[in-house]
Design an enzyme around this catalytic site. Structure first.
Site, PDB file in Angstrom:
ATOM      1  N   ASN A   9     -21.615  22.826  21.206  1.00 32.09           N
ATOM      2  CA  ASN A   9     -20.295  22.953  21.834  1.00 32.09           C
ATOM      3  C   ASN A   9     -19.576  24.095  21.117  1.00 32.09           C
ATOM      4  OD1 ASN A   9     -17.718  22.764  22.816  1.00 32.09           O
ATOM      5  ND2 ASN A   9     -17.286  20.724  21.976  1.00 32.09           N
ATOM      6  N   TRP A  10     -19.526  25.224  21.786  1.00 29.08           N
ATOM      7  CA  TRP A  10     -18.912  26.400  21.149  1.00 29.08           C
ATOM      8  C   TRP A  10     -17.392  26.268  21.030  1.00 29.08           C
ATOM      9  CZ3 TRP A  10     -21.575  31.352  23.638  1.00 29.08           C
ATOM     10  CH2 TRP A  10     -22.916  31.399  23.233  1.00 29.08           C
ATOM     11  N   LYS A  11     -16.810  25.322  21.773  1.00 27.38           N
ATOM     12  CA  LYS A  11     -15.338  25.191  21.810  1.00 27.38           C
ATOM     13  C   LYS A  11     -14.726  26.554  22.163  1.00 27.38           C
ATOM     14  CE  LYS A  11     -15.700  21.259  18.762  1.00 27.38           C
ATOM     15  NZ  LYS A  11     -15.091  20.367  17.794  1.00 27.38           N
ATOM     16  N   HIS A  94     -13.887  15.266  26.036  1.00 28.99           N
ATOM     17  CA  HIS A  94     -13.932  15.549  24.588  1.00 28.99           C
ATOM     18  C   HIS A  94     -12.611  15.106  23.957  1.00 28.99           C
ATOM     19  CE1 HIS A  94     -14.142  17.671  20.786  1.00 28.99           C
ATOM     20  NE2 HIS A  94     -15.445  17.754  20.981  1.00 28.99           N
ATOM     21  N   GLU A  96     -10.764  16.492  21.946  1.00 33.56           N
ATOM     22  CA  GLU A  96      -9.735  17.548  21.901  1.00 33.56           C
ATOM     23  C   GLU A  96      -9.014  17.661  23.244  1.00 33.56           C
ATOM     24  OE1 GLU A  96     -12.425  20.522  20.393  1.00 33.56           O
ATOM     25  OE2 GLU A  96     -12.486  19.443  18.483  1.00 33.56           O
ATOM     26  N   GLU A 165     -18.526  10.517  19.436  1.00 32.48           N
ATOM     27  CA  GLU A 165     -17.922  11.470  18.511  1.00 32.48           C
ATOM     28  C   GLU A 165     -16.709  10.827  17.834  1.00 32.48           C
ATOM     29  OE1 GLU A 165     -19.077  15.791  19.552  1.00 32.48           O
ATOM     30  OE2 GLU A 165     -17.143  15.355  20.430  1.00 32.48           O
ATOM     31  N   GLY A 171     -15.134  18.354  12.900  1.00 32.28           N
ATOM     32  CA  GLY A 171     -14.609  19.535  12.226  1.00 32.28           C
ATOM     33  C   GLY A 171     -14.050  19.247  10.839  1.00 32.28           C
ATOM     34  N   SER A 209     -19.424  16.803  12.727  1.00 32.83           N
ATOM     35  CA  SER A 209     -19.936  17.405  11.492  1.00 32.83           C
ATOM     36  C   SER A 209     -21.441  17.245  11.324  1.00 32.83           C
ATOM     37  CB  SER A 209     -19.186  16.856  10.272  1.00 32.83           C
ATOM     38  OG  SER A 209     -17.801  17.185  10.351  1.00 32.83           O
ATOM     39  N   GLY A 230     -20.749  21.130  16.919  1.00 39.65           N
ATOM     40  CA  GLY A 230     -19.672  22.117  17.005  1.00 39.65           C
ATOM     41  C   GLY A 230     -19.934  23.289  16.077  1.00 39.65           C
ATOM     42  N   GLY A 231     -19.298  23.263  14.914  1.00 44.29           N
ATOM     43  CA  GLY A 231     -19.353  24.391  13.986  1.00 44.29           C
ATOM     44  C   GLY A 231     -20.762  24.911  13.703  1.00 44.29           C
TER      45      GLY A 231
HETATM   46  P1  13P Z   1     -18.123  19.716  14.609  1.00 45.03           P
HETATM   47  O1  13P Z   1     -19.636  19.692  14.631  1.00 45.03           O
HETATM   48  O2  13P Z   1     -17.551  21.058  14.319  1.00 45.03           O
HETATM   49  O3  13P Z   1     -17.575  18.616  13.755  1.00 45.03           O
HETATM   50  O4  13P Z   1     -17.640  19.386  16.101  1.00 45.03           O
HETATM   51  C1  13P Z   1     -18.192  18.292  16.741  1.00 45.03           C
HETATM   52  C2  13P Z   1     -17.754  18.311  18.152  1.00 45.03           C
HETATM   53  O5  13P Z   1     -16.588  18.096  18.454  1.00 45.03           O
HETATM   54  C3  13P Z   1     -18.763  18.604  19.176  1.00 45.03           C
HETATM   55  O6  13P Z   1     -18.271  18.376  20.445  1.00 45.03           O
END
Ligand code: 13P
Length: 247
Positions: A9-11, A94, A96, A165, A171, A209, A230-231
């Protein structure tokens, strides 16, 4: 046997130049993975990424879609539009989006329905906040979130991917322990089983994470069928290493 799914997930990250370098780096190191791999990219980069991943083992994904089919919904993107760019997956609900865009359980369920109607596999996110976990409400929260999706999409619930999640792990560098994650995944599978009788074929993936160091242990749990990353999905070597742990 059900394959594992590793989805990045590049966000809201990336640029034309950075995306090209990232995807080309992934393709150079990917080979023929035994698991499924997806990249959920910002919508403006779908055309670019569609071309970059064409003919490869990487499936293209989006990060959101509208619950509506078409019309006067400024700024929204429809499932049919995503379909035109060979989008196979779409993240829905998600945390967010639930937090910053006030997406409710009912809206998430409607978006899942739209995705399925367009032949796109929704990756439905559920997860509790830290306050909810500390109040002992994890089970209640994730079950409520998933129940809303099952209520509207029960007949085709086996077509979704569920992502657990925990919001406090996203994050933050704080990963759920393997026991915490496995426990919630098992709960979700029970709930899916009661709704569909086909829970064994549903992928329930973990996000929060996940990184090159902790992926193997998480992915070894019986009910963890992959990761939503994510990251660590923004770095070629880290993402390839997570994929290797899953395959
Ligand atoms: P991180 O891996 O950066 O914690 O993000 C997880 C995420 O929200 C994937 O959708």
């Amino acid at each position: 046997m059900k394959k594992k799914l590793i989805a990045g997930n590049w966000k809201m990250n990336g640029s034309l130049a950075a995306n090209e370098a990232l995807v080309k780096g992934l393709l150079a190191g990917l080979g023929s993975p035994a698991c499924q791999v997806a990249l959920c990219v910002p919508s403006v980069y779908l055309a670019q990424c569609q071309a970059l991943v064409a003919g490869s083992a990487i499936g293209l994904g989006a990060q959101d879609l509208s619950q509506h089919e078409a019309g006067a919904f400024t700024g929204e993107i429809s499932g049919a539009m995503l379909q035109e760019f060979s989008v196979r997956y779409c993240i829905v609900g998600h945390s967010e989006r639930r937090q910053y865009h006030f997406e409710t359980d009912a809206l998430v369920a409607a978006k899942v329905q739209r995705a399925l109607a367009c032949g796109i596999t929704p990756i439905v996110c559920v997860g509790e906040t830290l306050a909810e976990r500390e109040a002992g409400k994890t089970e209640e929260v994730v079950k409520r979130q998933l129940a809303a999706v099952i209520h509207v999409n029960g007949h085709c619930i086996s077509e979704v991917v569920v992502a657990y999640e925990p919001v406090w792990a996203i994050g933050t560098g704080k990963t759920a322990s393997t026991e915490q994650a496995q426990q919630v995944h098992a709960l979700l599978r029970q709930q899916l089983q009661a709704a569909s009788n086909q829970a064994d074929r549903i992928q329930i993936i973990y996000g929060g994470s996940m990184n090159a160091a902790n992926a193997a242990q998480l992915l070894a749990q019986p009910d963890i069928d992959g990761g939503l990353v994510g990251g660590a999905a923004l770095k070629v070597s880290d993402f390839l290493s997570i994929i290797a742990s899953a395959c």
